[in-house]
Design a protein around this motif. Structure first.
Motif, PDB file in Angstrom:
ATOM      1  N   SER A   1       1.072  -1.172   0.028  1.00 19.17           N
ATOM      2  CA  SER A   1      -0.023   0.028  -0.152  1.00 19.17           C
ATOM      3  C   SER A   1       0.933   1.445  -0.151  1.00 19.17           C
ATOM      4  O   SER A   1       2.067   1.046   0.297  1.00 19.17           O
ATOM      5  CB  SER A   1      -0.837   0.151   1.373  1.00 19.17           C
ATOM      6  OG  SER A   1      -0.227   0.361   2.256  1.00 19.17           O
TER       7      SER A   1
ATOM      8  N   GLN B   1     -13.022   0.716  -0.612  1.00 15.75           N
ATOM      9  CA  GLN B   1     -12.872  -0.088   0.736  1.00 15.75           C
ATOM     10  C   GLN B   1     -11.731  -1.047   0.828  1.00 15.75           C
ATOM     11  O   GLN B   1     -11.174  -1.366  -0.340  1.00 15.75           O
ATOM     12  CB  GLN B   1     -14.232  -0.479   0.862  1.00 15.75           C
ATOM     13  CG  GLN B   1     -14.721  -1.858  -0.099  1.00 15.75           C
ATOM     14  CD  GLN B   1     -15.976  -2.263   0.102  1.00 15.75           C
ATOM     15  OE1 GLN B   1     -16.924  -1.579   0.441  1.00 15.75           O
ATOM     16  NE2 GLN B   1     -16.165  -3.634   0.433  1.00 15.75           N
ATOM     17  N   ASP B   2     -11.375  -1.513   1.901  1.00  9.11           N
ATOM     18  CA  ASP B   2     -10.502  -2.693   1.946  1.00  9.11           C
ATOM     19  C   ASP B   2     -10.939  -3.735   1.330  1.00  9.11           C
ATOM     20  O   ASP B   2     -12.339  -4.138   1.271  1.00  9.11           O
ATOM     21  CB  ASP B   2     -10.208  -2.782   3.470  1.00  9.11           C
ATOM     22  CG  ASP B   2      -9.222  -1.895   4.262  1.00  9.11           C
ATOM     23  OD1 ASP B   2      -8.789  -1.062   3.342  1.00  9.11           O
ATOM     24  OD2 ASP B   2      -9.203  -2.103   5.397  1.00  9.11           O
ATOM     25  N   THR B   3     -10.384  -4.751   0.330  1.00 12.31           N
ATOM     26  CA  THR B   3     -10.919  -5.527  -0.477  1.00 12.31           C
ATOM     27  C   THR B   3      -9.569  -6.609  -0.792  1.00 12.31           C
ATOM     28  O   THR B   3      -8.479  -6.353  -0.270  1.00 12.31           O
ATOM     29  CB  THR B   3     -11.637  -5.307  -1.597  1.00 12.31           C
ATOM     30  OG1 THR B   3     -12.246  -6.248  -2.280  1.00 12.31           O
ATOM     31  CG2 THR B   3     -10.772  -4.512  -2.718  1.00 12.31           C
ATOM     32  N   GLU B   4     -10.054  -7.446  -1.690  1.00 15.73           N
ATOM     33  CA  GLU B   4      -9.057  -8.349  -2.182  1.00 15.73           C
ATOM     34  C   GLU B   4      -9.147  -8.739  -3.629  1.00 15.73           C
ATOM     35  O   GLU B   4     -10.362  -8.800  -3.888  1.00 15.73           O
ATOM     36  CB  GLU B   4      -9.181  -9.743  -1.407  1.00 15.73           C
ATOM     37  CG  GLU B   4      -8.031 -10.750  -1.971  1.00 15.73           C
ATOM     38  CD  GLU B   4      -7.909 -11.993  -1.156  1.00 15.73           C
ATOM     39  OE1 GLU B   4      -8.135 -13.314  -1.788  1.00 15.73           O
ATOM     40  OE2 GLU B   4      -7.863 -11.800   0.226  1.00 15.73           O
TER      41      GLU B   4
ATOM     42  N   ARG C   1      -4.450  -8.098  -0.928  1.00 15.40           N
ATOM     43  CA  ARG C   1      -4.881  -7.600  -0.095  1.00 15.40           C
ATOM     44  C   ARG C   1      -4.900  -5.945  -0.621  1.00 15.40           C
ATOM     45  O   ARG C   1      -3.762  -5.148  -0.438  1.00 15.40           O
ATOM     46  CB  ARG C   1      -4.352  -7.253   1.371  1.00 15.40           C
ATOM     47  CG  ARG C   1      -5.470  -6.722   2.232  1.00 15.40           C
ATOM     48  CD  ARG C   1      -5.198  -7.205   3.810  1.00 15.40           C
ATOM     49  NE  ARG C   1      -3.979  -6.888   4.226  1.00 15.40           N
ATOM     50  CZ  ARG C   1      -3.485  -5.830   4.923  1.00 15.40           C
ATOM     51  NH1 ARG C   1      -4.423  -5.260   5.375  1.00 15.40           N
ATOM     52  NH2 ARG C   1      -2.220  -5.971   5.375  1.00 15.40           N
TER      53      ARG C   1
ATOM     54  N   ARG D   1      -6.070  -1.996  -0.013  1.00 12.07           N
ATOM     55  CA  ARG D   1      -6.507  -1.075   0.948  1.00 12.07           C
ATOM     56  C   ARG D   1      -7.236   0.212   0.401  1.00 12.07           C
ATOM     57  O   ARG D   1      -7.268   0.634  -0.890  1.00 12.07           O
ATOM     58  CB  ARG D   1      -5.555  -0.551   1.744  1.00 12.07           C
ATOM     59  CG  ARG D   1      -4.591  -1.545   2.556  1.00 12.07           C
ATOM     60  CD  ARG D   1      -3.421  -0.968   3.349  1.00 12.07           C
ATOM     61  NE  ARG D   1      -2.638  -2.135   4.040  1.00 12.07           N
ATOM     62  CZ  ARG D   1      -1.675  -1.752   4.828  1.00 12.07           C
ATOM     63  NH1 ARG D   1      -1.164  -0.635   4.986  1.00 12.07           N
ATOM     64  NH2 ARG D   1      -1.213  -2.584   5.348  1.00 12.07           N
ATOM     65  N   LYS D   2      -8.280   0.653   1.130  1.00 10.25           N
ATOM     66  CA  LYS D   2      -9.235   1.819   0.784  1.00 10.25           C
ATOM     67  C   LYS D   2      -8.133   2.926   0.255  1.00 10.25           C
ATOM     68  O   LYS D   2      -7.367   3.173   0.978  1.00 10.25           O
ATOM     69  CB  LYS D   2      -9.998   2.066   1.990  1.00 10.25           C
ATOM     70  CG  LYS D   2     -10.830   3.337   1.764  1.00 10.25           C
ATOM     71  CD  LYS D   2     -11.797   3.865   2.799  1.00 10.25           C
ATOM     72  CE  LYS D   2     -12.616   4.839   2.415  1.00 10.25           C
ATOM     73  NZ  LYS D   2     -13.487   5.240   3.626  1.00 10.25           N
TER      74      LYS D   2
ATOM     75  N   ASP E   1      -6.325   2.897  -2.277  1.00 12.54           N
ATOM     76  CA  ASP E   1      -5.130   2.455  -3.417  1.00 12.54           C
ATOM     77  C   ASP E   1      -5.701   2.603  -4.658  1.00 12.54           C
ATOM     78  O   ASP E   1      -6.786   2.445  -5.088  1.00 12.54           O
ATOM     79  CB  ASP E   1      -5.039   0.914  -3.199  1.00 12.54           C
ATOM     80  CG  ASP E   1      -4.093   0.489  -2.028  1.00 12.54           C
ATOM     81  OD1 ASP E   1      -3.778   1.623  -1.230  1.00 12.54           O
ATOM     82  OD2 ASP E   1      -3.521  -0.328  -1.591  1.00 12.54           O
TER      83      ASP E   1
END
Length: 487
Positions: free
Chosen positions: A7, A318-321, A326, A328-329, A331
């Motif tokens: 990130s 939002q944080d996701t994959e 991974r 991050r919100k 990015d």
């Protein structure tokens, strides 16, 4: 082994870059690959290295070492563009812009800066702006514009046909799309060498990109003022008069996006199709022999050498994959059009003919799928067809390995495509257009369906099996049989 989470906040910016000539040149802070500068001359190779190291989604660095995720997989790209709940195109969501990592004079600022356009909008605002653009697109007379493409092609060919030599990049591919776009937008008087140069320079991410962007915007804002005062039957007037009520800034910015993306994509597409025709004898033989239509040749080029190799950018809401990484919100993600098109899970054999398959990533997908893709297809279809009809003996005037490319983060395009042919006389463009009003027609070309269109075939007439010529009636049934067969 899954790489460590990446990130912007976790990047070690204190690490010094390796000196020029070092084997690790092209590697930046945190050991991440740079997508610019020395070591990134062949981005296609860089993407494949990233794929082998990280999989379908890989961490990398943009200009001035701005962290970015590169989405390399075909399905991962499609998931990203089709999941607006997780990913958006509003750059105000990008941490690198919010925290000042990207400065106002960053070379990619003309591309990533927020603008009041449907590409950067979401929800109701996106639907409002997109509806205006789509409605204005629907007013384009596709038969009339194909005739204009034909006339513009003839006019360009007239400028070099008597010489027997030409550069099909600078004298054809870079000019035809701009002439057509200026006509569609309602500003044919603005078409000249200066606007062609500015449109090409704007996307290079160079020191002059901001000035080129200003030149384009000045022309488009003057057009907006004129058409608001005096509407005509053109795209700009229909966009202004749409019930969505776009203001002048929204009009000008939408005109910019439509002009630049349509121009750049189509200029590259024209050059790529013509390059394959001139360098691949089998490809040209299938085209000349009718085994492949020009639209099918265009789709093959969109797979093999898409006009835009990447799209900047998408941003995590939002944080996701994604692809095992991974995200991050905040990015940023780079849509990998070219690497996605050669994803080995989708194309294990890169030499296979895609047979008009339209599931490539060249025009993105989801809510932000390119609304002007049919214009680009029409320009490429009619332009290539008309040029090859005028110059059927055209040949490459250099060795294939002598062709040079210029690459940027957004695309790579041919610097020149030198050709030779027997000198031809000029033709009266209007007379040619009236006697040959349209090149081969392909009814599905203008209105695109995301589903692959089956290739139309000539209906077959069943032949009579017992049609014989009785004695006493010589010649009658023979003539009938010839007529039935079309002899």
């Amino acid at each position: 082994m899954t790489p460590e989470p990446f990130s912007p906040a976790g990047t070690d910016h204190s690490m010094a870059a390796p000196p020029p000539g070092c084997p690790a040149h092209g590697v930046g802070p945190g050991g991440l690959r740079r997508l610019y500068g020395p070591g990134a001359e062949d981005l296609g190779a860089v993407y494949e290295e990233l794929r082998s190291e990280h999989g379908a989604v890989a961490p990398a660095l943009l200009h001035e070492d701005v962290p970015i995720w590169v989405v390399l997989g075909h399905s991962e790209n499609m998931h990203m563009v089709r999941t607006p709940t997780h990913f958006c195109r509003d750059p105000r969501q990008w941490s690198a812009l919010e925290d000042g990592t990207i400065k106002p004079d960053h070379p990619l600022m003309p591309i990533v800066a927020w603008q009041p356009i449907c590409c950067h909008a979401e929800g109701d605002e996106h639907r409002r702006l997109r509806a205006a653009v789509t409605s204005a697109m629907s007013t384009i007379n596709h038969r009339g514009i194909r005739r204009y493409i034909n006339r513009a092609t003839q006019d360009l060919v007239n400028k070099f046909c008597e010489k027997g030599r030409a550069d099909l990049v600078s004298q054809f591919a870079e000019h035809l799309p701009m002439a057509v776009m200026c006509e569609i937008l309602g500003m044919p008087e603005e078409y000249n060498d200066e606007i062609v140069h500015a449109a090409r320079d704007l996307l290079k991410g160079t020191e002059t990109s901001i000035a080129s962007n200003a030149y384009i915007m000045d022309a488009l804002m003057r057009l907006t003022v004129r058409r608001r005062a005096e509407p005509k039957d053109d795209f700009t007037s229909h966009l202004i008069n749409h019930p969505a009520g776009l203001d002048d800034d929204e009009i000008g910015q939408h005109l910019r996006v439509i002009m630049i993306t349509s121009y750049e994509a189509t200029a590259n597409l024209l050059a790529n199709v013509l390059r394959v025709v001139l360098t691949d004898p089998g490809f040209r033989a299938r085209l000349n022999g009718g085994q492949m239509t020009v639209p099918q040749a265009v789709e093959q080029a969109l797979w093999d050498e898409p006009p835009f190799s990447t799209m900047l950018g998408y941003f995590a809401k939002q944080d996701t994959e994604l692809g095992g990484q991974r995200i991050r919100k905040g990015d940023g993600l780079l849509m990998g059009i070219a690497p996605g098109n050669v994803d080995p899970r989708v194309r294990p054999d890169l030499k296979a003919n895609m047979q008009g398959n339209r599931s490539h990533l060249a025009f993105s997908g989801g809510p932000h799928e390119c609304p002007g893709q049919d214009i680009g297809r029409a320009i490429a279809d009619v332009g290539v067809d008309a040029l090859l009809n005028r110059l059927p003996d055209v040949q490459l005037a250099c060795e294939e390995d002598e062709l040079r490319w210029r690459a940027s983060i957004m695309n790579r395009h041919l610097v020149e495509l030198p050709v030779k042919f027997d000198p031809k006389p000029q033709q009266d463009v209007m007379q040619w257009s009236s006697s040959n009003p349209m090149p081969r027609q392909h009814p599905t070309d203008w209105q695109v369906s995301m589903q692959q269109q089956p290739t139309a075939q000539e209906p077959t007439v069943p032949m009579p099996t017992a049609l014989t010529e009785p004695a006493g009636r010589p010649g009658v049934f023979r003539r009938l049989l010839r007529w039935w067969r079309g002899d």
